[in-house]
Write a protein that holds these residues in place. Structure first.
Motif, PDB file in Angstrom:
ATOM      1  N   GLN A  19       3.843   8.926  -0.739  1.00 40.44           N
ATOM      2  CA  GLN A  19       4.176   8.121  -1.928  1.00 40.44           C
ATOM      3  C   GLN A  19       3.085   8.281  -2.991  1.00 40.44           C
ATOM      4  OE1 GLN A  19       4.618   4.372   0.069  1.00 40.44           O
ATOM      5  NE2 GLN A  19       6.612   4.946   0.923  1.00 40.44           N
TER       6      GLN A  19
ATOM      7  N   THR B 188       1.897   4.978   0.973  1.00 43.92           N
ATOM      8  CA  THR B 188       1.624   5.973   2.028  1.00 43.92           C
ATOM      9  C   THR B 188       1.191   7.260   1.314  1.00 43.92           C
ATOM     10  OG1 THR B 188       3.865   6.852   2.042  1.00 43.92           O
ATOM     11  CG2 THR B 188       3.434   4.984   3.497  1.00 43.92           C
TER      12      THR B 188
ATOM     13  N   THR C 262       0.839  -1.198   0.000  1.00 42.20           N
ATOM     14  CA  THR C 262       0.000   0.000   0.000  1.00 42.20           C
ATOM     15  C   THR C 262       0.871   1.245   0.000  1.00 42.20           C
ATOM     16  OG1 THR C 262      -1.363  -1.302   1.481  1.00 42.20           O
ATOM     17  CG2 THR C 262      -2.022   0.980   1.155  1.00 42.20           C
TER      18      THR C 262
ATOM     19  N   ARG D 180       7.292   5.766  14.205  1.00 45.91           N
ATOM     20  CA  ARG D 180       7.473   5.768  12.754  1.00 45.91           C
ATOM     21  C   ARG D 180       6.491   4.814  12.094  1.00 45.91           C
ATOM     22  NH1 ARG D 180      11.558   8.423  11.098  1.00 45.91           N
ATOM     23  NH2 ARG D 180      12.055   7.258   9.214  1.00 45.91           N
TER      24      ARG D 180
ATOM     25  N   GLY E 292       7.452   7.547   5.004  1.00 45.49           N
ATOM     26  CA  GLY E 292       7.813   6.790   3.795  1.00 45.49           C
ATOM     27  C   GLY E 292       8.342   7.622   2.639  1.00 45.49           C
ATOM     28  N   LYS E 293       9.077   8.680   2.964  1.00 49.13           N
ATOM     29  CA  LYS E 293       9.601   9.542   1.891  1.00 49.13           C
ATOM     30  C   LYS E 293      10.690   8.850   1.078  1.00 49.13           C
ATOM     31  CE  LYS E 293      10.234  12.969   4.917  1.00 49.13           C
ATOM     32  NZ  LYS E 293       9.431  12.537   6.067  1.00 49.13           N
ATOM     33  N   THR E 294      11.393   7.912   1.707  1.00 47.92           N
ATOM     34  CA  THR E 294      12.499   7.255   0.998  1.00 47.92           C
ATOM     35  C   THR E 294      12.014   6.551  -0.271  1.00 47.92           C
ATOM     36  OG1 THR E 294      13.365   6.845   3.206  1.00 47.92           O
ATOM     37  CG2 THR E 294      14.527   5.792   1.401  1.00 47.92           C
ATOM     38  N   LEU E 295      10.939   5.793  -0.150  1.00 48.56           N
ATOM     39  CA  LEU E 295      10.421   5.111  -1.344  1.00 48.56           C
ATOM     40  C   LEU E 295       9.853   6.108  -2.342  1.00 48.56           C
ATOM     41  CD1 LEU E 295       8.564   1.885  -0.151  1.00 48.56           C
ATOM     42  CD2 LEU E 295      10.864   2.133  -1.054  1.00 48.56           C
TER      43      LEU E 295
ATOM     44  N   ALA F  98      10.949  16.367   6.159  1.00 47.13           N
ATOM     45  CA  ALA F  98       9.786  16.516   7.036  1.00 47.13           C
ATOM     46  C   ALA F  98       9.558  17.993   7.338  1.00 47.13           C
ATOM     47  CB  ALA F  98      10.021  15.746   8.325  1.00 47.13           C
TER      48      ALA F  98
END
Ligand code: ATP
Length: 806
Positions: free
Chosen positions: A80, A77, A75, A392, A102-105, A238
């Motif tokens: 994303q 975020t 799913t 987190r 979930g900013k990395t993905l 963030a």
């Protein structure tokens, strides 16, 4: 039959060959068709659609979809869902979303897709560059990339320093995706021959506001100069700023703002409970210790304002043995130690990590129960990132900040402005316990700890003094004497402040490796610090510079004067306090007060004719007094004196008749002749001296050989006193500290000094690996590389990355 069979056999080869070529052509055609379909799906994608809930709803390549699935990401975020569709369509993005959302993905998926759709190969060079402000975060991003990119054939690398520039440079030209820290990357772009970023398709800035901030700015600007203007840029944090100047610096092209939590009630995760405790500075350590004791079954991060604070609190609490494994992390530790501690804390169920802001941003430690901000953060953004290490991605977490009464009103106002919900809590009276007496007796017994305490005191007070936000940080209201006593110090160290310093600039000043000079390369090696011209380094200097050390020599502390430390420390400390240890004190450097203080622990031998006074402040220097040779340089040039009838000394010319003096010839010529004669004499004497020294060396060697021979023959050489090494005084400056018991010792939970256990062979160390690799290289691109074991070290990771290269 036989000829036919032979004939048939001869015929089989061309048939097989053409069959294979056909298969390849068909596959290529299929791939092209798939790619075309993918492009069409991307073109048709509505980036604002609310229907996109899962990764499977997105037009993604098969390798990315498989990588996500294998990593159990299904799913999307919010961030994303907001950012990936826009990024897939080629937009520049400015993304802001809460910590742990979930900013990395949100940027890694577009990175893989962009290169896949461009049919990027190893011959195309660097396609995507991901910049992180810290090494730890870069490693973490790299690990996520490795997981979700496992079915792609791209090569990926980490450029964060920690090893020599040359070693890193050798791998660079093979890399398609690089995760880096800005300074180190700039060094390569400036210095590594044959490496450029002219083809770059995509630039990512994680923790973008931090990277665009002071300290990093010059490196980032210089780095961007090396990149093509025609590229896609993604920025995430963030706490994102929309500064127009920043966007211009990065030549962002009509960026899309993805700010998914802008309308949210709070700037911090909803599952996070936030508290504050008002505790005077003088009781802060008591409160912290009591808090840790009350939460022994938790996983805790304690943020402190500087590396020196971290070291003192860690060392002193270790001796107090609270009953929970303790760890500490700051920017001056060696690269491998930092990674080791990070992974140990990641794996721990119950542990307390004392850290600086080096792990305040981005680091995804699992299941942290508590974030304690023992030292107040410089601003509300730092607060948000620090507390974001807990609660987190849908998990719960709690955070507490300790505020001095003077900080309460100001800081609460700042937090309110950022929509941060926080509640006051009081420490239960019966839980209060003072550790002041214990600290005092520890500092009394242990000069090394006292020294760390002094450094921590100076670093803390200095950081408060330099803070920009004077409404929060009111230096004059702090009880410094009480604070020094609370650290166990016998007196209040004196501190000096330099005008015009700024804590934000100091703190944001890049760590080693940010400049592109060769000096920083040495530092990044973790081994040597560049030696300043003309600077004499003693064994104590070397010992002090050893990174990751917990204790200091008692001798060294005697060489240090509190007030004078500050001058140079900024040169070698990245943690926010510019204090230094002065190597040797010259008379001129001491003000009267300081001189008195210093003379109590050191003798200054003056009047020896030399320029520099000789200070007897250690056994070594006391020993030097007995050596004529060593004292020569303190004696200055010899002066020939004559005595009058009363026994008073005079320079020769003072008693000479002026006419006689003139008759001897021109003074300048006489002087030159004298110097020449003396030079010849000294040269002759030097030959003798050299011979003498040679004889001595030979004698020593003979003795050593005899000793070895005796050992081989089973005779105890120490029984023969002539052979015992008289020069070795056997003094171990760290002896006392070593003898103290440490919390967690034996359990292996906190034994940083322990030599690392011998690790098992990795998949890439296997003897037959080369052969296997060669075979694999022949296979079709995009094949999965089997990994027998999880990588443990940076080297493993990089070897693995190199292995991804088909
Ligand atoms: N789609 C997803 N499904 C499940 N878990 C996810 C998903 N995306 C991210 N996560 C998990 O959420 C956690 C936080 O993600 P990430 O580190 O990317 O957060 P972040 O927004 O970058 O945080 P920070 O602002 O602190 O850097 C990670 O453990 C990650 O594995």
């Amino acid at each position: 039959m036989a000829p036919n069979a032979r004939h048939g056999g001869r015929q089989a080869k061309p048939q097989q060959k053409s069959g294979r070529t056909d298969q390849r052509q068909q596959k290529r055609k299929r791939d092209q068709e798939d790619l075309q379909k993918l492009e069409e799906r991307v073109n048709e994608l509505d980036p604002k659609s609310t229907e996109t809930k899962n990764f499977s709803d997105l037009p993604l390549s098969v390798p990315t979809a498989r990588g996500l699935e294998a990593s159990h990401f299904q799913t999307l975020t919010d961030v994303q869902a907001g950012a990936i569709p826009l990024a897939l369509k080629g937009n520049d993005i400015l993304g802001a979303a809460k910590t742990g959302s979930g900013k990395t993905l949100a940027f890694l998926v577009p990175v893989l897709e962009k290169l896949y759709r461009a049919q990027w190969t190893e011959f195309d060079g660097l396609g995507a560059l991901i910049i992180s402000p810290t090494r730890e975060l870069a490693v973490q991003i790299f690990e996520v990339l490795r997981k979700i990119g496992r079915h792609h054939a791209f090569s990926a690398g980490l450029v964060i320093g920690g090893k020599s520039l040359k070693e890193e440079a050798e791998r660079l030209d093979r890399m398609n995706i690089l995760v880096c820290t800005p300074g180190r990357m700039l060094q390569h772009l400036d210095q590594t021959a044959g490496f450029d970023a002219n083809n770059l398709q995509l630039l990512v800035l994680d923790e973008a506001d931090r990277i665009m901030d002071m300290g990093f700015s010059s490196s980032v600007d210089a780095l961007v100069e090396h990149l093509p203007k025609e590229r896609q840029t993604l920025m995430f944090s963030a706490t994102q700023s929309k500064k127009v100047s920043d966007l211009a610096r990065l030549s962002l092209n009509d960026p899309e703002y993805v700010s998914v939590h802008e309308a949210a009630v709070s700037a911090t995760p909803v599952n996070l409970q936030q508290h504050y405790i008002v505790t005077p500075l003088t009781e802060k350590l008591d409160t912290l210790y009591g808090f840790i004791k009350a939460n022994l079954k938790s996983k805790i991060i304690v943020f402190l304002s500087s590396g020196k604070q971290v070291r003192f609190v860690y060392e002193s609490f270790r001796h107090l043995q609270p009953g929970i494994p303790l760890l500490h992390l700051h920017g001056r530790q060696k690269q491998m130690a930092r990674l080791e501690i990070t992974s140990r804390f990641t794996a721990a169920k119950q542990s307390c990590l004392f850290a600086t802001d080096v792990v305040a941003r981005g680091i995804d430690f699992p299941a942290v129960d508590w974030v304690i901000q023992a030292d107040c953060p410089e601003d509300a953004d730092t607060y948000i990132h620090r507390v974001g290490r807990t609660a987190r991605f849908e998990s719960n977490g709690r955070a507490v900040i300790f505020l001095d009464p003077s900080e309460e009103t100001g800081m609460l106002k700042r937090l309110e402005q950022k929509k941060i919900p926080i509640q006051k809590v009081n420490v239960k009276e019966k839980k209060k316990k003072s550790i002041k007496d214990q600290l005092q007796s520890m500092c009394f017994q242990n000069p090394d700890l006292k020294y760390l305490g002094q450094k921590a005191f100076i670093s803390y007070t200095r950081s408060i003094h330099l803070q920009r936000d004077k409404q929060v940080f009111q230096f004059k209201k702090l009880d410094l004497d009480g604070f020094a006593a609370s650290l166990g110090l016998p007196g209040t160290p004196q501190i000096k402040f330099q005008k015009g310093e700024d804590i934000k600039r100091i703190k944001n000043a890049p760590r080693s490796g940010m400049s592109s000079g060769s000096e920083s390369e040495m530092e990044l090696d973790g081994s040597k610090k560049p030696k300043k011209k003309g600077e004499v380094r003693t064994k104590y200097d070397r010992m002090f510079e050893r990174t990751n050390q917990d204790v200091l020599s008692s001798h060294y502390s005697k060489l240090v004067l509190d007030g004078d430390e500050e001058k140079k420390d900024g040169d070698d400390d990245d943690e926010g306090d510019f204090l230094s240890v002065k190597r040797r004190l010259n008379d001129d450097d001491l003000d009267e007060e300081a001189k008195n203080a210093f003379q109590s622990s050191a003798k200054i031998i003056e009047g020896m004719g030399g320029d520099e006074p000789f200070i007897v402040d250690s056994k070594r220097r006391e020993k030097a007094l007995k050596s004529k040779k060593k004292m020569l340089k303190f004696k200055g040039n010899p002066t020939k004196l004559v005595y009058d009838d009363d026994g008073n000394s005079h320079e020769v010319y003072e008693l000479q008749d002026e006419d006689d003096f003139n008759q001897e010839g021109p003074a300048e010529e006489l002087r030159r002749k004298f110097v020449e004669d003396e030079t010849t004499r000294v040269r002759e004497a030097d030959v003798d001296d050299k011979q003498h020294a040679k004889d001595k060396r030979r004698e020593k060697r003979d003795k050593r050989k005899a000793r070895e021979a005796m050992e081989i023959a089973g005779i105890d050489p120490d029984a023969a006193p002539m052979l015992a090494n008289a020069e070795d005084d056997g003094h171990d400056p760290l002896e006392f500290m070593r003898s103290l018991p440490m919390a967690g010792q034996g359990s292996g939970s906190d034994s940083e000094a322990e030599p690392p256990k011998k690790r098992a062979k990795k998949w890439f160390e296997d003897d037959s690996d080369e052969e296997r690799k060669a075979k694999k290289a022949k296979k079709a691109r995009g094949k999965v590389i089997e990994v027998d074991q999880e990588p443990e070290t940076l080297e493993d990771l990089e070897a693995l990355a190199a292995g991804l290269l088909d």
